[in-house]
Design a protein around this motif. Sequence first.
Motif, PDB file in Angstrom:
ATOM      1  N   ASN A  27       0.826  -1.198   0.000  1.00 48.29           N
ATOM      2  CA  ASN A  27       0.000   0.000   0.000  1.00 48.29           C
ATOM      3  C   ASN A  27       0.865   1.255   0.000  1.00 48.29           C
ATOM      4  O   ASN A  27       1.800   1.389   0.785  1.00 48.29           O
ATOM      5  CB  ASN A  27      -0.891  -0.013   1.241  1.00 48.29           C
ATOM      6  CG  ASN A  27      -1.957   1.025   1.157  1.00 48.29           C
ATOM      7  OD1 ASN A  27      -1.669   2.200   1.181  1.00 48.29           O
ATOM      8  ND2 ASN A  27      -3.185   0.593   1.035  1.00 48.29           N
ATOM      9  N   ILE A  29       0.216   4.365   0.883  1.00 47.01           N
ATOM     10  CA  ILE A  29       0.158   5.187   2.100  1.00 47.01           C
ATOM     11  C   ILE A  29       1.015   4.562   3.183  1.00 47.01           C
ATOM     12  O   ILE A  29       1.717   5.259   3.925  1.00 47.01           O
ATOM     13  CB  ILE A  29      -1.303   5.338   2.556  1.00 47.01           C
ATOM     14  CG1 ILE A  29      -2.070   6.155   1.528  1.00 47.01           C
ATOM     15  CG2 ILE A  29      -1.380   6.022   3.896  1.00 47.01           C
ATOM     16  CD1 ILE A  29      -3.520   6.290   1.836  1.00 47.01           C
ATOM     17  N   ALA A  82      -0.735   9.647  -3.621  1.00 49.09           N
ATOM     18  CA  ALA A  82      -1.638   8.535  -3.314  1.00 49.09           C
ATOM     19  C   ALA A  82      -3.066   8.884  -3.697  1.00 49.09           C
ATOM     20  O   ALA A  82      -3.783   8.068  -4.295  1.00 49.09           O
ATOM     21  CB  ALA A  82      -1.543   8.190  -1.829  1.00 49.09           C
ATOM     22  N   ILE A  83      -3.489  10.120  -3.376  1.00 51.28           N
ATOM     23  CA  ILE A  83      -4.875  10.500  -3.673  1.00 51.28           C
ATOM     24  C   ILE A  83      -5.081  10.612  -5.181  1.00 51.28           C
ATOM     25  O   ILE A  83      -6.093  10.141  -5.722  1.00 51.28           O
ATOM     26  CB  ILE A  83      -5.210  11.814  -2.942  1.00 51.28           C
ATOM     27  CG1 ILE A  83      -5.309  11.536  -1.445  1.00 51.28           C
ATOM     28  CG2 ILE A  83      -6.504  12.403  -3.456  1.00 51.28           C
ATOM     29  CD1 ILE A  83      -5.474  12.751  -0.609  1.00 51.28           C
ATOM     30  N   TYR A  86      -5.305   7.096  -6.523  1.00 59.28           N
ATOM     31  CA  TYR A  86      -6.583   6.455  -6.205  1.00 59.28           C
ATOM     32  C   TYR A  86      -7.680   6.985  -7.115  1.00 59.28           C
ATOM     33  O   TYR A  86      -8.550   6.241  -7.557  1.00 59.28           O
ATOM     34  CB  TYR A  86      -6.934   6.721  -4.745  1.00 59.28           C
ATOM     35  CG  TYR A  86      -8.156   5.979  -4.296  1.00 59.28           C
ATOM     36  CD1 TYR A  86      -8.084   4.634  -3.999  1.00 59.28           C
ATOM     37  CD2 TYR A  86      -9.377   6.617  -4.188  1.00 59.28           C
ATOM     38  CE1 TYR A  86      -9.198   3.944  -3.615  1.00 59.28           C
ATOM     39  CE2 TYR A  86     -10.496   5.935  -3.789  1.00 59.28           C
ATOM     40  CZ  TYR A  86     -10.401   4.597  -3.509  1.00 59.28           C
ATOM     41  OH  TYR A  86     -11.510   3.900  -3.120  1.00 59.28           O
ATOM     42  N   LEU A  92      -4.411   1.278  -4.810  1.00 59.21           N
ATOM     43  CA  LEU A  92      -3.268   1.951  -4.208  1.00 59.21           C
ATOM     44  C   LEU A  92      -2.021   1.086  -4.138  1.00 59.21           C
ATOM     45  O   LEU A  92      -1.084   1.424  -3.437  1.00 59.21           O
ATOM     46  CB  LEU A  92      -3.610   2.387  -2.784  1.00 59.21           C
ATOM     47  CG  LEU A  92      -4.205   3.772  -2.637  1.00 59.21           C
ATOM     48  CD1 LEU A  92      -4.470   4.051  -1.177  1.00 59.21           C
ATOM     49  CD2 LEU A  92      -3.255   4.798  -3.172  1.00 59.21           C
TER      50      LEU A  92
ATOM     51  N   ILE B  75      -5.902   8.172   4.396  1.00 60.64           N
ATOM     52  CA  ILE B  75      -6.466   6.820   4.493  1.00 60.64           C
ATOM     53  C   ILE B  75      -7.981   6.877   4.338  1.00 60.64           C
ATOM     54  O   ILE B  75      -8.576   6.087   3.601  1.00 60.64           O
ATOM     55  CB  ILE B  75      -6.072   6.183   5.841  1.00 60.64           C
ATOM     56  CG1 ILE B  75      -4.573   5.900   5.875  1.00 60.64           C
ATOM     57  CG2 ILE B  75      -6.830   4.894   6.058  1.00 60.64           C
ATOM     58  CD1 ILE B  75      -4.089   5.494   7.230  1.00 60.64           C
ATOM     59  N   LEU B  77      -9.713   9.139   2.828  1.00 64.00           N
ATOM     60  CA  LEU B  77     -10.119   9.574   1.493  1.00 64.00           C
ATOM     61  C   LEU B  77      -9.960   8.474   0.460  1.00 64.00           C
ATOM     62  O   LEU B  77     -10.585   8.529  -0.591  1.00 64.00           O
ATOM     63  CB  LEU B  77      -9.278  10.779   1.061  1.00 64.00           C
ATOM     64  CG  LEU B  77      -9.681  12.124   1.629  1.00 64.00           C
ATOM     65  CD1 LEU B  77      -8.678  13.164   1.224  1.00 64.00           C
ATOM     66  CD2 LEU B  77     -11.048  12.513   1.110  1.00 64.00           C
ATOM     67  N   THR B  78      -9.077   7.487   0.728  1.00 63.86           N
ATOM     68  CA  THR B  78      -8.779   6.532  -0.327  1.00 63.86           C
ATOM     69  C   THR B  78      -9.372   5.153  -0.089  1.00 63.86           C
ATOM     70  O   THR B  78     -10.001   4.618  -0.990  1.00 63.86           O
ATOM     71  CB  THR B  78      -7.261   6.400  -0.518  1.00 63.86           C
ATOM     72  OG1 THR B  78      -6.682   6.154   0.742  1.00 63.86           O
ATOM     73  CG2 THR B  78      -6.673   7.632  -1.115  1.00 63.86           C
ATOM     74  N   SER B  79      -9.177   4.547   1.099  1.00 65.77           N
ATOM     75  CA  SER B  79      -9.545   3.134   1.204  1.00 65.77           C
ATOM     76  C   SER B  79     -10.945   2.997   1.768  1.00 65.77           C
ATOM     77  O   SER B  79     -11.194   3.341   2.915  1.00 65.77           O
ATOM     78  CB  SER B  79      -8.528   2.401   2.062  1.00 65.77           C
ATOM     79  OG  SER B  79      -8.207   3.184   3.169  1.00 65.77           O
TER      80      SER B  79
END
Lengths: 102, 166
Positions: A27, A29, A82-83, A86, A92, B75, B77-79
């Motif tokens: 991942n 993040i 990351a954003i 996504y 991710l 975290i 916002l994404t998963s």
Amino acid sequence: MTPLQQYLALSMALFFIGAWGVLARRNLILVVMCVELMLNAINIALVAFSNYSPTGAGRGEVFVFFVFALAAAEAAIGLAIAIAMYRLKEKLSVDDLDEMKG
Amino acid sequence: MPQFSQIAFLIIGSIIIISALFVVLFKELIYSALSMVGCFLGVAGLFVMLHAELVAAAQVLIYVGAISVLIIFAIMLTSHRTGDLRLFFHRQAWVAAPICAVAAVALIVVMSTADYNATAEAQNPGDEQIASMLFNEYAFPFELVSLALLVAMVGAVLLAKKEENR
């Protein structure tokens, strides 16, 4: 072990836990989080050297402030990537970042 | 007195190492993030033990306050779901673990046997001296770092912004 050597040993242990996290997890993040752990390990080493050095007292602390600022910049950029990733791909995993493979 | 600092070092050090291991091993990202906060607080405790109170305060403000909140926001916002558990560890993880362990043990052995010509008692100066060093001797790197922060902020806004014309 003298106190300085104890602090350095702890710093190295934390650094390599972070390095393992960077290599082991998929991942994006979590990879950013593990880089922060590695930067923290280096900060421990810098402050410990600064505290037990006979000549350069305090210089390590000044460098820790620079590391703080650059860690904040790195976290902001990493999480923005990351954003954006996504939003583009709905996932991710670092394995999906292969557009620039030659 | 040395007895007390020895015990405090052992407690804080084990908190740091255990929570750092949990950061890597937890499957849920949000648990990893909270464990990382514990690790950062332990590092702040070590800074206090090293007579670097200003650095400890900055550690709590920047890492525990700002960076952790940023990561937890990312975290959230994404998963949306945990996802496939097969994708939790990379397939190179089982090769990376012994390599990292060997490198860590080697560096710990080297660093604990080297002679640093270190002083036995604490040398870190007070906050006034750190501040005057930061703004006199290291004024130019200080300004460069502020420039780097500005560039990072603009870059983060550009990267995370929605693209309209695509």
